[in-house]
Write a protein that holds these residues in place. Structure first.
Motif, mmCIF file in Angstrom:
data_model
loop_
_atom_site.group_PDB
_atom_site.id
_atom_site.type_symbol
_atom_site.label_atom_id
_atom_site.label_comp_id
_atom_site.label_asym_id
_atom_site.label_seq_id
_atom_site.Cartn_x
_atom_site.Cartn_y
_atom_site.Cartn_z
ATOM 1 N N ARG A 179 5.894 -10.673 7.649
ATOM 2 C CA ARG A 179 4.366 -10.137 7.509
ATOM 3 C C ARG A 179 4.131 -10.879 8.209
ATOM 4 N NH1 ARG A 179 3.596 -4.540 6.670
ATOM 5 N NH2 ARG A 179 3.643 -4.852 4.069
ATOM 6 N N ILE A 217 3.644 -10.538 -2.804
ATOM 7 C CA ILE A 217 4.301 -8.995 -2.485
ATOM 8 C C ILE A 217 3.864 -8.763 -1.044
ATOM 9 C CG2 ILE A 217 2.617 -7.669 -4.114
ATOM 10 C CD1 ILE A 217 5.557 -6.567 -2.880
ATOM 11 N N ARG A 266 8.828 -8.675 -4.113
ATOM 12 C CA ARG A 266 9.295 -6.624 -4.378
ATOM 13 C C ARG A 266 9.700 -6.475 -5.719
ATOM 14 N NH1 ARG A 266 7.846 -2.189 -0.636
ATOM 15 N NH2 ARG A 266 8.711 -0.898 -1.103
ATOM 16 N N LEU A 287 -2.193 -6.189 -4.291
ATOM 17 C CA LEU A 287 -2.406 -4.601 -5.215
ATOM 18 C C LEU A 287 -3.896 -4.148 -5.333
ATOM 19 C CD1 LEU A 287 -0.040 -4.947 -8.309
ATOM 20 C CD2 LEU A 287 0.315 -4.428 -5.871
ATOM 21 N N THR A 343 -6.471 4.378 -1.397
ATOM 22 C CA THR A 343 -6.986 5.585 -2.123
ATOM 23 C C THR A 343 -8.276 5.667 -2.045
ATOM 24 O OG1 THR A 343 -4.964 4.034 -3.433
ATOM 25 C CG2 THR A 343 -5.760 6.007 -4.468
ATOM 26 N N HIS A 367 -3.014 13.739 4.173
ATOM 27 C CA HIS A 367 -1.931 12.744 4.331
ATOM 28 C C HIS A 367 -1.973 12.050 5.240
ATOM 29 C CE1 HIS A 367 -1.611 10.420 0.359
ATOM 30 N NE2 HIS A 367 -1.037 11.505 -0.615
ATOM 31 N N VAL A 424 0.673 -1.606 8.186
ATOM 32 C CA VAL A 424 0.356 -3.123 8.025
ATOM 33 C C VAL A 424 1.362 -3.967 9.120
ATOM 34 C CG1 VAL A 424 0.180 -4.856 6.071
ATOM 35 C CG2 VAL A 424 0.070 -2.772 5.472
ATOM 36 N N PHE A 440 2.334 6.272 4.365
ATOM 37 C CA PHE A 440 3.123 4.989 3.577
ATOM 38 C C PHE A 440 4.326 4.749 4.316
ATOM 39 C CE2 PHE A 440 1.796 8.726 0.459
ATOM 40 C CZ PHE A 440 0.302 8.071 -0.233
ATOM 41 N N CYS A 447 4.704 1.547 1.078
ATOM 42 C CA CYS A 447 4.033 0.786 0.284
ATOM 43 C C CYS A 447 4.336 0.978 -0.723
ATOM 44 C CB CYS A 447 3.301 2.260 0.318
ATOM 45 S SG CYS A 447 1.993 2.086 -0.640
ATOM 46 N N LEU A 448 4.782 0.244 -2.072
ATOM 47 C CA LEU A 448 5.440 -0.118 -2.794
ATOM 48 C C LEU A 448 4.312 0.776 -4.024
ATOM 49 C CD1 LEU A 448 6.273 -2.086 -5.171
ATOM 50 C CD2 LEU A 448 3.909 -3.167 -5.354
HETATM 51 C C1 HEM Z 1 -3.558 6.726 -0.141
HETATM 52 C C2 HEM Z 1 -3.209 5.441 -0.588
HETATM 53 C C3 HEM Z 1 -2.176 4.426 0.261
HETATM 54 C C4 HEM Z 1 -1.692 4.239 1.048
HETATM 55 C C5 HEM Z 1 -2.095 5.714 2.384
HETATM 56 C C6 HEM Z 1 -1.186 3.918 1.120
HETATM 57 C C7 HEM Z 1 -0.308 3.120 2.797
HETATM 58 C C8 HEM Z 1 0.922 2.056 2.944
HETATM 59 C C9 HEM Z 1 1.221 1.488 4.612
HETATM 60 C C10 HEM Z 1 0.761 2.352 5.179
HETATM 61 C C11 HEM Z 1 1.649 0.264 3.624
HETATM 62 C C12 HEM Z 1 2.473 -0.761 4.798
HETATM 63 C C13 HEM Z 1 4.186 -0.652 4.879
HETATM 64 C C14 HEM Z 1 4.887 -1.230 5.689
HETATM 65 O O1 HEM Z 1 4.580 -2.298 6.116
HETATM 66 O O2 HEM Z 1 5.958 -1.129 6.684
HETATM 67 C C15 HEM Z 1 1.654 0.046 2.613
HETATM 68 C C16 HEM Z 1 1.728 -1.410 1.429
HETATM 69 C C17 HEM Z 1 1.423 -1.673 0.489
HETATM 70 N N1 HEM Z 1 0.527 -0.884 -0.064
HETATM 71 FE FE1 HEM Z 1 -0.046 0.873 -0.012
HETATM 72 N N2 HEM Z 1 -0.638 2.454 -0.426
HETATM 73 C C18 HEM Z 1 -1.502 3.550 -0.480
HETATM 74 C C19 HEM Z 1 -2.148 3.473 -2.394
HETATM 75 C C20 HEM Z 1 -1.080 1.931 -2.414
HETATM 76 C C21 HEM Z 1 -1.131 1.891 -4.116
HETATM 77 C C22 HEM Z 1 -2.203 2.507 -5.276
HETATM 78 C C23 HEM Z 1 -0.502 1.132 -4.180
HETATM 79 C C24 HEM Z 1 -0.909 -0.294 -5.290
HETATM 80 C C25 HEM Z 1 -1.004 -0.593 -6.418
HETATM 81 C C26 HEM Z 1 -0.141 0.474 -3.292
HETATM 82 C C27 HEM Z 1 0.009 -1.297 -2.653
HETATM 83 C C28 HEM Z 1 1.005 -1.038 -1.461
HETATM 84 C C29 HEM Z 1 2.050 -2.721 -1.388
HETATM 85 C C30 HEM Z 1 2.134 -3.915 -2.638
HETATM 86 C C31 HEM Z 1 2.135 -2.590 -0.063
HETATM 87 C C32 HEM Z 1 2.704 -3.748 0.639
HETATM 88 C C33 HEM Z 1 4.355 -3.373 0.207
HETATM 89 C C34 HEM Z 1 5.003 -4.375 0.911
HETATM 90 O O3 HEM Z 1 4.961 -5.710 1.568
HETATM 91 O O4 HEM Z 1 6.755 -5.146 0.581
HETATM 92 N N3 HEM Z 1 -0.367 1.254 -2.003
HETATM 93 N N4 HEM Z 1 0.500 0.588 1.933
#
Ligand code: HEM
Length: 501
Positions: free
Chosen positions: A103, A118, A130, A300, A308, A362, A371, A433, A440-441
């Motif tokens: 990142r 994370i 992770r 988080l 969301t 979605h 990201v 995601f 996405c975690l």
């Molecule tokens: C509709 C809801 C959500 C969408 C569309 C979404 C989408 C995404 C996307 C596109 C990424 C980037 C993936 C990448 O780096 O290639 C991401 C990363 C992440 N999301 Fe979500 N997310 C959602 C909800 C959530 C929720 C509810 C949580 C947590 C509690 C969450 C926690 C994370 C975390 C921690 C990362 C970083 C993971 C990492 O870097 O290893 N997300 N999300």
């Protein structure tokens, strides 16, 4: 020709022209040959002048750039190389490479609090965080009915808040955000907050501010040179926002730590302390420390709240814009669940049209550019050289709006997720995601929340636009595509006999 004669033909204009040609050529030849193609950039500034002229949403502009240069293309922001990927197979192949799962450092955050969590770590620290986070969230019920019950409880608080509006129009954003943030509070701090709690309100204000900044100029966080230009107003705003957030989150974590008992794991934070302390006492090398806890918990909230909340915001907006779809969802819920109890997670397999609506949501309401990732070691994608340090962006919007995959992508049509027999169809290219090692975690958590909150709201209310108001699906552009603020009227459905599941 004699040197003296040659020299007599040289004047200041020739020298200047020669210098310009030399600079341009040397800059041109310094560009490694196998880099992905892209627009010509200016020395020092890179492509900033062209990027600054973009008037349409950035993801759409990049999508058009990709039509011109191909699905793997590059540009420069100052001296930072950025590569954009916008083809499903290319992204899938690239995101499975460990070299592309770093990142970019949030440079300005590092001024106020050096460290990573994370969301922001790369390499070995990310692998450890992770692994820990996935396991801790699974143990806390992510994707399971135990957490489903907690989300249902939060959905009922939301129903009560909406009921209090007494049929008058209101902007649903804050209420939706309260419910969503409270689910994360439950996971991270082991309990929910009252919506009126001052600490909870402060946390949401700080989160909202940092999201707004992320939209207005989030790119400055990722480009190292900006962290040196602390006199710039945008950089000052980032620093102030980071400091405010650190103070609020720091206080919440300190307060929570007072109740820590090693033998009882209440939540993610307790699980983190326990694992960190166990590793310390075993002399095991670890990247788990109080700062990585702070950044992980903030990650988080940061990654889980706005995404969301915006998705729920779109759901209500599409329901008021497409009343016939709302009625179809309500009919399906009534026939599967009945009117004597609220919908629950176990109803999901039978609610096929509802699932199709959520999938179509979605597709249209997303984190358009994912990201950003950073390349941690030289690698190749589709035969192009990606040097270490490159920022890699996945244009998810392009994938989810590609007319070759989605007929008439601008139309809202849940039926694209149903087969000719009316069965729900999962589509491989629906990737809101992200995809690969760093997807996405919170995907499972988000899906649970969206399903429960959506079905409970559809069961309890019919949503309408206020009298005379028109419905606009225009998005406010930031890291996520959020609906422009709108008002809604919630008409309670006949629900006197409804009990908890
Ligand atoms: C509709 C809801 C959500 C969408 C569309 C979404 C989408 C995404 C996307 C596109 C990424 C980037 C993936 C990448 O780096 O290639 C991401 C990363 C992440 N999301 Fe979500 N997310 C959602 C909800 C959530 C929720 C509810 C949580 C947590 C509690 C969450 C926690 C994370 C975390 C921690 C990362 C970083 C993971 C990492 O870097 O290893 N997300 N999300």
């Amino acid at each position: 020709m004699d040197i003296a004669v040659l020299w007599s033909h040289v004047n200041i204009r020739t020298v200047l022209l020669g210098l310009v040609i030399f600079t341009v050529l040397s800059w041109f030849f310094r560009r490694p040959k196998k880099l992905p193609p892209g627009p010509w950039g200016w020395p020092l500034l890179g492509n900033i002048p062209q990027l600054a002229r973009i008037s349409e949403p950035v993801h759409e502009a990049l999508s058009k750039m990709g039509d011109r240069y191909g699905p793997v293309f590059s540009f420069k922001v100052v001296n930072q190389l950025v590569v954009v990927l916008q083809d499903y197979d290319v992204i899938k192949q690239a995101m499975d490479q460990y070299q592309l799962n770093g990142r970019p450092s949030f440079e300005i955050s590092q001024i106020t609090l050096p460290g990573h969590g994370i969301l922001t770590a790369s390499g070995a620290p990310w692998v450890e965080l992770r692994r820990f986070s996935s396991s801790a969230l699974r143990k806390l019920g992510m994707g399971k009915s135990s957490l489903g019950k907690q989300i249902s409880t939060e959905a009922q608080f939301l129903v009560e808040e909406i009921r209090k509006q007494g049929g008058k129009s209101f902007n649903p954003k804050d209420m939706l955000q309260n419910a969503v943030a409270n689910v994360i509070c439950y996971l991270v701090f082991g309990s929910r907050f009252e919506y009126t709690d001052v600490r909870f309100k402060e946390l949401l204000v700080a989160l909202n501010y940092s999201h707004e900044l992320g939209g207005a100029g989030g790119v400055v966080e990722f480009v190292p040179i900006f962290a040196k230009l602390t006199f710039l107003p945008i950089v000052k705003k980032h620093i102030a926002s980071n400091r405010a957030f650190e103070k609020i989150m720091g206080n919440l974590l300190k307060e929570h730590e007072k109740g820590y008992q090693p033998e009882i794991s209440r939540d993610y934070t307790d699980a983190f302390y326990s694992e960190m302390k166990a590793k310390e006492s075993n002399g095991q090398p670890t990247f788990m420390n109080p700062v990585s806890l702070y950044y992980s918990v903030s990650g988080l909230f940061g990654a889980g709240t706005e995404t969301t909340t915006s998705t729920l915001g779109w759901i209500l907006l599409y329901m008021i814009g497409y009343p016939e779809i709302q009625t179809k969802v309500q009919r399906e819920i009534d026939s599967v669940v009945g009117r004597d109890r609220l919908p629950q997670l176990s109803d999901k397999p039978k609610l096929v049209f509802t699932q199709a609506v959520l999938s179509e949501i979605h597709r249209v309401s997303i984190v358009p550019l994912g990201v950003p990732h950073k390349c941690t070691e030289d690698t190749t994608v589709s035969g192009f050289h990606i040097p270490e340090g490159t920022i890699v962006i996945t244009n998810l919007w392009h994938i989810l709006n590609d007319p070759r995959e989605w007929t008439n992508p601008k139309e809202f049509r849940p039926e694209r997720f149903l087969d000719s027999d009316g069965n729900f169809v999962r589509r491989e290219k629906l990737i809101p995601f992200g995809i690969g090692r760093r997807f996405c975690l919170g995907e499972n958590l988000a899906k649970m929340e969206l399903f429960i909150v959506f079905t409970v709201l559809m069961h309890q209310f019919t949503f309408k636009a206020p009298e005379g108001a028109s419905v606009s699906f225009k998005a406010r552009e930031a890291l996520t595509l959020a609906p422009i603020p709108y008002e809604v009227v919630a008409i309670p459905r006949n629900s006197e006999h409804i009990n908890n599941p």
